[in-house]
Scaffold this motif. Structure first.
Motif, PDB file in Angstrom:
ATOM      1  N   MET A   1      25.363 -62.080  16.017  1.00  0.00           N
ATOM      2  CA  MET A   1      24.872 -61.082  15.055  1.00  0.00           C
ATOM      3  C   MET A   1      24.537 -59.775  15.787  1.00  0.00           C
ATOM      4  N   CYS A  26       8.688 -62.184  12.220  1.00  0.00           N
ATOM      5  CA  CYS A  26      10.024 -62.400  12.802  1.00  0.00           C
ATOM      6  C   CYS A  26      10.042 -63.533  13.830  1.00  0.00           C
ATOM      7  N   ASN A  45      17.757 -58.019  14.064  1.00  0.00           N
ATOM      8  CA  ASN A  45      19.055 -58.113  13.383  1.00  0.00           C
ATOM      9  C   ASN A  45      18.838 -57.882  11.885  1.00  0.00           C
ATOM     10  N   TRP A  46      19.907 -58.027  11.109  1.00  0.00           N
ATOM     11  CA  TRP A  46      19.831 -57.729   9.677  1.00  0.00           C
ATOM     12  C   TRP A  46      18.825 -58.638   8.963  1.00  0.00           C
ATOM     13  N   ARG A  47      18.745 -59.879   9.420  1.00  0.00           N
ATOM     14  CA  ARG A  47      17.777 -60.800   8.801  1.00  0.00           C
ATOM     15  C   ARG A  47      16.345 -60.262   8.966  1.00  0.00           C
ATOM     16  N   PHE A  48      16.061 -59.680  10.138  1.00  0.00           N
ATOM     17  CA  PHE A  48      14.735 -59.076  10.358  1.00  0.00           C
ATOM     18  C   PHE A  48      14.479 -57.973   9.331  1.00  0.00           C
ATOM     19  N   LEU A  50      15.526 -57.744   6.287  1.00  0.00           N
ATOM     20  CA  LEU A  50      15.143 -58.333   4.999  1.00  0.00           C
ATOM     21  C   LEU A  50      13.736 -58.929   5.077  1.00  0.00           C
ATOM     22  N   LEU A  51      13.472 -59.666   6.150  1.00  0.00           N
ATOM     23  CA  LEU A  51      12.164 -60.324   6.295  1.00  0.00           C
ATOM     24  C   LEU A  51      11.037 -59.302   6.360  1.00  0.00           C
ATOM     25  N   GLU A 253      22.005 -64.351   0.782  1.00  0.00           N
ATOM     26  CA  GLU A 253      21.044 -64.418   1.889  1.00  0.00           C
ATOM     27  C   GLU A 253      19.660 -63.959   1.407  1.00  0.00           C
ATOM     28  N   TRP A 254      19.655 -62.885   0.609  1.00  0.00           N
ATOM     29  CA  TRP A 254      18.398 -62.325   0.099  1.00  0.00           C
ATOM     30  C   TRP A 254      17.734 -63.303  -0.869  1.00  0.00           C
ATOM     31  N   ASP A 256      17.981 -66.462  -0.915  1.00  0.00           N
ATOM     32  CA  ASP A 256      17.418 -67.586  -0.144  1.00  0.00           C
ATOM     33  C   ASP A 256      16.052 -67.216   0.430  1.00  0.00           C
ATOM     34  N   LEU A 257      15.942 -65.998   0.962  1.00  0.00           N
ATOM     35  CA  LEU A 257      14.656 -65.575   1.540  1.00  0.00           C
ATOM     36  C   LEU A 257      13.588 -65.452   0.455  1.00  0.00           C
TER      37      LEU A 257
END
Ligand SMILES: C[S@@+](CC[C@H](N)C(=O)[O-])C[C@H]1O[C@@H](n2cnc3c(N)ncnc32)[C@H](O)[C@@H]1O
Length: 416
Positions: A1, A26, A45-48, A50-51, A253-254, A256-257
């Motif tokens: 990623m 994170c 990364n991109w997940r961060f 969103l989180l 992905e969003w 799911d979070l």
């Protein structure tokens, strides 16, 4: 990623609390971030992205750095902005906006600088795709933040959209509401929502069920933030974000979070209380709490802070953003009605009377007050046990901590 460099701006004074919050959201260590003035830089990364948008209570927004380069003149801004692959972030069918800030920039006009960056973005799209995207200043699909220092330009793509203090529950504002991010910062600084590093309080008093009370609650911001923290309601669950319109966005992905965040919600361990002398404010606070999903976790009441007795028999933490200045006068028994004295003297009386009331009735409680009045402790004839600098927008404030023990306060004449 792909590794991203994220910058999270925050109110000055809040940086260390934000850094701690980012680490816990994170699951990273202090080595992965840098604490700067009024913000924190994170490698992630991109997940961060969103989180952090979903869970941060202290950041004002989440920005992804896309360029960092020296400049001397406007043409350099154009060159740097032209080299960024904007087409990875949005399409030419979407609108965009340039936001610009500067500190000690030698350039004469920030508007002109923003125009050069805007031209560079639009020209790049035309060269790459044959289409120029539109500029939209009110509701753009993509926001580009540019920051100029003495000789460096940084460009960011914004992922938040509206500032993160807008949680999506406030429609009733009151007269001088505290920003939600600052209310959360008060809760963090007090050790209620974040541990203070000591063995005594590793995770925050909230986890130990210590009650929290705001006796001048206005539209309820501090109490609502506290109740959401106690119920583990993520601050971003009821709002939309800028990233939803950016190309890397993957709805699955969003979702799911969001589902994971909702699954964490729980009954609160700690009780939350708020009261205000203005019944109109209590009404606002109750309606805001309802929308924030925490009406059953907070008890709001009307009443004068000078007369209200502790809302619970267990001593807890008081967090107060008291009335000050011309915008919000003190009201109730120490208020202007029946008195012809100046507002300053009335305020002095209010705070001196509040100190007497607390000393008599709130032994064992800890009170934290956010104020621009550096002489507040003297006005109250209290000696603060801590002072935390914090900026409320452009206003330099202090959060003073008073440990309320009957008869232990410093006895000295109040400052007028
Ligand atoms: C600065 S505002 C608080 C704003 C609040 N933090 C919010 O986010 O909406 C101060 C509040 O103190 C209240 N107030 C003034 N005098 C008071 C008193 N004697 N007792 C209790 N509340 C009082 C005002 O009605 C006002 O809502």
């Amino acid at each position: 990623m792909q590794t991203l460099h994220l910058f999270l701006p925050c109110a000055a004074g809040v940086e260390t609390f934000l850094a701690q919050e980012v680490q816990s959201i994170c699951g990273i260590t202090a080595d992965d971030l840098r604490v700067l003035r009024a913000g924190v830089m994170v490698r992630g990364n991109w997940r961060f992205v969103l989180l952090l948008n979903l869970h941060s209570r202290l950041a004002q927004r989440v920005l992804v750095e896309v360029a960092y380069a020296p400049y001397r003149q406007e043409q350099d801004l154009y060159a740097t902005a032209s080299a960024v692959a904007w087409e990875q972030w949005f399409t030419p069918k979407q609108s965009f906006k340039i936001e610009i800030t500067a500190q000690h920039s030698p350039l004469k006009s920030l508007n002109f600088a923003a125009l050069k960056i805007k031209d560079a973005v639009a020209d790049r799209f035309r060269e790459q795709t044959g289409v120029r995207p539109d500029v939209e200043t009110r509701w753009p699909d993509a926001r580009i933040y540019s920051h100029l220092t003495h000789e460096q330009l940084t460009l960011y793509i914004d992922t938040s959209g509206e500032s993160l203090f807008k949680r999506g529950w406030r429609t009733d504002k009151g007269d001088a509401p505290l920003k939600e991010t600052l209310a959360a910062a008060m809760l963090a600084a007090s050790g209620w929502s974040q541990g203070d590093g000591s063995a005594n309080n590793p995770n925050g008093w909230c986890d130990r069920g210590i009650p929290v009370y705001d006796p001048c609650c206005g539209s309820g911001t501090i109490a609502i933030e506290a109740a959401q923290i106690a119920c583990r309601i993520a601050p971003g669950v009821m709002r939309r974000f800028g990233f939803e319109k950016l190309l890397p966005f993957a709805p699955r992905e969003w979702q799911d979070l969001l589902t994971q965040a909702r699954a964490q919600q729980c009954a609160p361990r700690a009780k939350v209380f708020g009261s205000d002398v203005a019944f109109r404010m209590v009404d606002f606070a109750e309606r805001n709490a309802e929308r924030a999903g925490v009406s059953s976790a907070i008890e709001f009441r009307g009443g004068d802070a000078l007369q209200r007795m502790p809302p619970t028999e267990h001593a807890g933490v008081m967090l107060v953003n008291p009335p000050y200045g011309e915008r919000i006068e003190t009201a109730g028994v120490a208020g202007p009605s029946g008195s012809r004295e100046s507002a300053q003297t009335q305020d002095g009386d209010f705070f001196a009377q509040l100190a007497t009331h607390w000393k008599k009735n709130y032994a064992g409680w800890t009170a934290w007050m956010l104020t621009p009045d550096l002489k507040l402790p003297s006005r109250m004839r209290f000696k603060e046990s801590r002072r935390v600098p914090m900026w409320n927008g452009p206003i330099e404030c202090r959060m003073f901590r008073f440990d309320l023990r009957a008869g232990s306060m410093r006895d000295k004449p109040a400052l007028k």
